[in-house]
Design a protein around this motif. Structure first.
Motif: not given
Length: 113
Positions: A33-48
């Protein structure tokens, strides 16, 4: 703000890796679950992480937010919720049948503790 998000994402990935390497099945599920939340934040951050108006074609806005990363994250959140619910039901059923959540005992091998 991207620097702060990079540290938060790193801490989430670090915590998820630590939890997923443990022997308890419940800790492994929390780690995924934490890994998926980290991936979600990574996608959001890379989007700007820029501020802007709603992405409408009618307005003559100088800056607007990109809706694609937000749509991808929303879809990924729904999928990860379903997978986590399945993992929790599977772990509960395994605990009912075998009486343990230790991965070594679930495999049928005893570790030297």
């Amino acid at each position: 703000m991207e620097i702060v998000m990079a540290f938060v994402i790193g801490i989430l990935f670090m915590s998820a890796t630590y939890l997923m390497l443990s022997k308890s099945l419940l800790r492994i599920i929390v780690g995924t679950g934490l890994l998926s939340h980290g991936a979600h934040l990574l996608i959001l951050t890379m989007g700007g992480l820029k501020r802007g108006t709603v992405p409408l074609l009618d307005e003559k806005a100088s800056a607007y937010t990109d809706p694609i990363p937000q749509a991808l994250i929303l879809t990924a959140i729904v999928i990860s919720f379903g997978v986590t619910a399945f993992f929790l039901v599977l772990a509960y059923r395994a605990y009912q049948e075998l009486g343990t959540d230790n991965m070594e005992r679930l495999r049928g091998t005893e570790g030297n503790d």
